[in-house]
Design a protein around this motif. Structure first.
Motif, PDB file in Angstrom:
ATOM      1  N   ASP A  71       2.628   1.697  -3.416  1.00 29.80           N
ATOM      2  CA  ASP A  71       1.709   2.180  -4.445  1.00 29.80           C
ATOM      3  C   ASP A  71       1.484   3.686  -4.365  1.00 29.80           C
ATOM      4  OD1 ASP A  71       1.388  -0.288  -5.591  1.00 29.80           O
ATOM      5  OD2 ASP A  71      -0.436  -0.777  -4.472  1.00 29.80           O
ATOM      6  N   THR A  72       1.710   4.292  -3.198  1.00 25.89           N
ATOM      7  CA  THR A  72       1.470   5.732  -3.049  1.00 25.89           C
ATOM      8  C   THR A  72       2.678   6.574  -3.467  1.00 25.89           C
ATOM      9  OG1 THR A  72       2.204   5.754  -0.748  1.00 25.89           O
ATOM     10  CG2 THR A  72      -0.134   5.350  -1.142  1.00 25.89           C
ATOM     11  N   LYS A  77       0.835  -1.203   0.000  1.00 23.93           N
ATOM     12  CA  LYS A  77       0.000   0.000   0.000  1.00 23.93           C
ATOM     13  C   LYS A  77       0.875   1.260   0.000  1.00 23.93           C
ATOM     14  CE  LYS A  77      -4.258   0.981   2.330  1.00 23.93           C
ATOM     15  NZ  LYS A  77      -5.002   0.855   3.579  1.00 23.93           N
ATOM     16  N   SER A 135       5.109   8.170  -6.009  1.00 26.07           N
ATOM     17  CA  SER A 135       5.041   8.511  -7.432  1.00 26.07           C
ATOM     18  C   SER A 135       6.423   8.470  -8.074  1.00 26.07           C
ATOM     19  CB  SER A 135       4.448   9.911  -7.602  1.00 26.07           C
ATOM     20  OG  SER A 135       5.357  10.877  -7.119  1.00 26.07           O
TER      21      SER A 135
END
Length: 64
Positions: free
Chosen positions: A11-12, A8, A14
C-alpha cells in the motif's frame, strides 16, 4: 491471502515509484531480449517415476 505486513508495504508503493523503476530497467530488459543467442543450449529432462508394481512403471516427463 497475503500477510497484513506485506499488504501494508504494498500500500505504501506509489504508481510513480513503479513507473520510475520500470523506466530504469526497461533498457536492460530490451538489451537482454535482443542479445545474440548461443548455438547450443543444454536441455534438462526431469523424470519422475511412479512405481505401481514390479511390472508397471509410469513416467512423467517434464522438460525445462
Amino acid at each position: 491471502m497475503l500477510p497484513a505486513s506485506l499488504l501494508k508495504i504494498i500500500d505504501t508503493i506509489s504508481e510513480g515509484f513503479i513507473s520510475d523503476v520500470t523506466e530504469k530497467i526497461l533498457s536492460r530488459i530490451e538489451e537482454w531480449k535482443n542479445r545474440p543467442l548461443s548455438a547450443i543450449y543444454p536441455i534438462i529432462l526431469l523424470i519422475q517415476g511412479i512405481f505401481l508394481s514390479e511390472m508397471i512403471v509410469l513416467f512423467d516427463y517434464s522438460g525445462v
